[in-house]
Design an enzyme around this catalytic site. Structure first.
Site, PDB file in Angstrom:
ATOM      1  N   GLY A 145     -15.905   3.716  22.291  1.00 14.95           N
ATOM      2  CA  GLY A 145     -14.959   4.342  23.211  1.00 14.95           C
ATOM      3  C   GLY A 145     -13.746   4.970  22.570  1.00 14.95           C
TER       4      GLY A 145
ATOM      5  CG  ASN B 272     -25.690   1.778  12.707  1.00 14.50           C
ATOM      6  OD1 ASN B 272     -25.340   0.727  12.212  1.00 14.50           O
ATOM      7  ND2 ASN B 272     -24.831   2.607  13.300  1.00 14.50           N
TER       8      ASN B 272
ATOM      9  CD  GLU C  94      -1.640  -6.344   5.045  1.00 14.45           C
ATOM     10  OE1 GLU C  94      -1.836  -5.169   5.374  1.00 14.45           O
ATOM     11  OE2 GLU C  94      -1.191  -6.672   3.914  1.00 14.45           O
TER      12      GLU C  94
ATOM     13  CG  HIS D 235      -3.651  -3.559   2.656  1.00 18.96           C
ATOM     14  ND1 HIS D 235      -2.749  -3.179   3.626  1.00 18.96           N
ATOM     15  CD2 HIS D 235      -4.194  -2.417   2.170  1.00 18.96           C
ATOM     16  CE1 HIS D 235      -2.748  -1.857   3.717  1.00 18.96           C
ATOM     17  NE2 HIS D 235      -3.608  -1.375   2.849  1.00 18.96           N
TER      18      HIS D 235
ATOM     19  CG  ASP E 225     -23.809  -5.280  18.303  1.00 15.99           C
ATOM     20  OD1 ASP E 225     -23.032  -4.621  17.600  1.00 15.99           O
ATOM     21  OD2 ASP E 225     -25.043  -5.264  18.144  1.00 15.99           O
TER      22      ASP E 225
ATOM     23  CB  CYS F 114      -0.972  -0.034   1.175  1.00 11.56           C
ATOM     24  SG  CYS F 114      -2.315   1.195   1.034  1.00 11.56           S
TER      25      CYS F 114
ATOM     26  CG  ASP G 201     -25.741   4.450  16.229  1.00 11.31           C
ATOM     27  OD1 ASP G 201     -25.693   3.645  15.295  1.00 11.31           O
ATOM     28  OD2 ASP G 201     -24.899   4.486  17.138  1.00 11.31           O
TER      29      ASP G 201
END
Length: 559
Positions: free
Chosen positions: A335, A477, A195, A193, A242, A83, A408
């Site tokens: 987070g 979503n 990998e 890529h 999730d 890349c 969302d």
């Protein structure tokens, strides 16, 4: 045992864990390059460049790696660039740090790296695409010519008369033809890529290393090229997991109805709501989806963080373990933000948090609430960027292709397109997706904190602001559709995909293969995501892809 160790040039940005794991899977050991002097002593170098051209070249120069690397390449010694590791071989690039002069590339290959035109196509170019071979090479001898490989980039090197002899393969995206692999002698590099290209990519990696081992790497032969040949980007099938802790503190994959992930207890049997729905262990499920042909896997951490993300070791361990045997892109969300530890007083930036996830094996980070905050701040400032938001800082170092914004929203029904605040984009719903009482118009109100907090900003606005701030992809979503298995919210997908030039991943509502075909035909989305129907084994990934193919939608075949 191989006669040499692979020298890995990790300049410190992005996910190189998967490259290490691919090398190990090929049966080779690694020697880390930490000092400039090690470069000229290497037997074979792999340079997995991740991030932005300008920052990569700056780091190479600061570490003193650039000049020894030029010498190594001039000696025609075994090299595999991946890349950005390919792009740095060129003379220069239009991708450079804002406010700073362009930094020259290594200058091994003539030409300049330029950006795809956002006015003509969706940028970045993300997903699985094909290759048109210009040379016969040991590197590709074990893969089928029609096997797709994984790309994720906004900048590309065009084929020119000056660099034509270097081109190993080319690929087309919309109307642009770009170099997807180069080789001259023992110097090899790929825009894609390996990998992250599943079994096909692992074969490419192994073939390169074995050709170094047996001395045949430079045995190439020009091929006759059909100048009109084209390749096509596939539509991606993404599986979301999730992940959260259950009531016993174990990480589990769960799924709910409109974000409620607890089992419903029958009245008279158990009082109150039940435990967290457990659909399996994250690594085991992700491995299964890789084997079954999932094009990407997203780990969405929906645990409420009582401690800082840096100390969220279980999730980091999930990524580390998953990347050992999963060679398709991994996204992690939940987070990704700046925060302070109240106990120690230490503060971590969102960039530091994202870096920790990248080093653990993530290829992309997904941001939600922080992106809504940033969009609101951008609007309040009259469109003035600070350069300090999480989106800006992460994309500046790792490139926009590494940043996903998860939006969302929920529907807010209105009487007409003119009956609400003008700052909200009102859409007209199609006949098969009207509101519960036949409502025909709505705007999509964004939420934060896992759908628990409503904001006075619409999904289209957040998407536009996110693109402006450095997002490379939108995961879209719809709370109203989540867990309903009635199909994706087509009106939402169309409204957002028409408002931005970056790729959109459709999410929420899939329950059968037809829903994927439907959203790909009716909205300009590049990928579609599902969770529950795969976890519960109601639908197989291959069934989705077969339905897509039978309706003229290109899908990757897992070889």
């Amino acid at each position: 045992m191989p006669s040499f160790k692979v020298s890995l040039l990790d300049y410190g940005a992005g996910n190189v864990r998967s490259v290490r794991n691919a090398i190990f899977a090929a049966g080779f050991e690694i020697q880390e390059i930490t000092e400039p002097g090690q470069i000229l002593e290497a037997k074979a170098i792999i340079f997995p460049g991740v991030g932005a051209f300008g920052s990569a070249m700056r780091v190479l120069k600061e570490k003193g790696f650039d000049e020894p690397l030029r010498q190594y390449l001039a000696q025609n010694r075994p090299f595999l660039g991946i890349c950005l590791g390919m792009q740095t071989l060129f003379e220069s690039s239009d991708e450079h740090e804002p406010g700073k002069p362009p930094i020259p590339g290594l200058g091994v290959i003539p030409g300049k790296v330029i950006k795809f035109d956002e006015t003509k196509m969706t940028v970045p170019h993300i997903g699985w695409n094909g290759r048109i071979l210009h040379q016969q090479s040991p590197v590709f001898e074990n893969v089928n010519n029609d096997d797709d490989v994984y790309f994720v980039h906004s900048f590309y090197a065009p084929v020119t008369a000056e660099n034509k002899e270097w081109v190993l393969s080319s690929t087309t995206y919309e109307d642009e033809r770009f170099i997807s692999a180069v080789q001259k002698g023992c110097v090899v590099a790929t825009q894609f890529h390996p990998e992250k290209s599943g079994p096909t990519g692992l074969k490419v990696m192994r073939a390169f290393l074995e050709a170094v081992e047996n001395g045949t790497l430079g045995s190439t032969k020009p091929l006759e090229i059909d100048e009109t040949a084209t390749t096509h980007l596939t539509k991606r099938v993404v599986v979301a997991l999730d992940v959260r802790t259950n009531d016993h503190g174990d990480l589990v994959v769960t799924k709910g109805d409109q974000y409620d992930v607890r089992e419903n207890q029958k009245e008279g049997v158990v009082t109150g709501r039940g435990g967290v729905r457990n659909l399996g262990k994250p690594v085991a499920l992700a491995s299964r989806y890789y084997q079954e042909g999932g094009d990407e896997i997203a780990f969405l951490n929906i645990t409420s963080f009582r401690q800082g993300v840096i100390e969220d070791m279980p999730m980091l361990q999930v990524l580390e373990e998953a990347s050992k045997n999963i060679f398709v892109p991994l996204t992690v969300g939940g987070g990704i933000r700046s925060y302070s530890d109240p106990a120690s007083g230490q503060t971590w930036s969102a960039l530091e948090v994202a870096s920790r996830y990248f080093r653990a094996g993530a290829d992309k980070v997904s941001m939600g609430s922080d992106a809504v905050d940033a969009a609101e701040a951008l609007i309040a400032s009259g469109g003035k960027k600070t350069g300090e938001t999480s989106l800006e800082t992460i994309s500046r170092v790792y490139g926009v292709q590494a940043v996903v914004v998860s939006i969302d929203p929920k529907r807010v029904y209105v009487a007409s397109q003119d009956s609400t605040d003008k700052k909200h984009v009102v859409v007209e719903l199609e006949g098969d997706q009207l509101g519960p009482n036949g409502e025909r118009f709505c705007w999509y109100q964004c939420t934060a904190k896992g759908g628990r907090e409503e904001r006075d900003i619409c999904a289209v606005t957040v998407a536009r602001c996110s693109e402006a701030l450095g997002a490379g992809e939108i995961m879209l979503n719809c709370i109203d559709m989540d867990g309903q298995c009635k199909g994706f919210d087509i009106a939402l997908m169309k409204a957002v995909s028409e408002a931005v030039t970056i790729p959109v991943i459709a999410s929420s509502g899939a329950g059968k293969p037809e829903h994927f075909t439907d959203v790909f035909k009716r909205a300009n989305v590049q990928a579609a995501l599902a969770a529950g129907m795969f976890h519960r084994k109601e639908v197989e990934i291959e069934a989705v892809k077969e339905h897509m193919r039978s309706n003229g939608i290109r899908a990757r075949t897992c070889s």
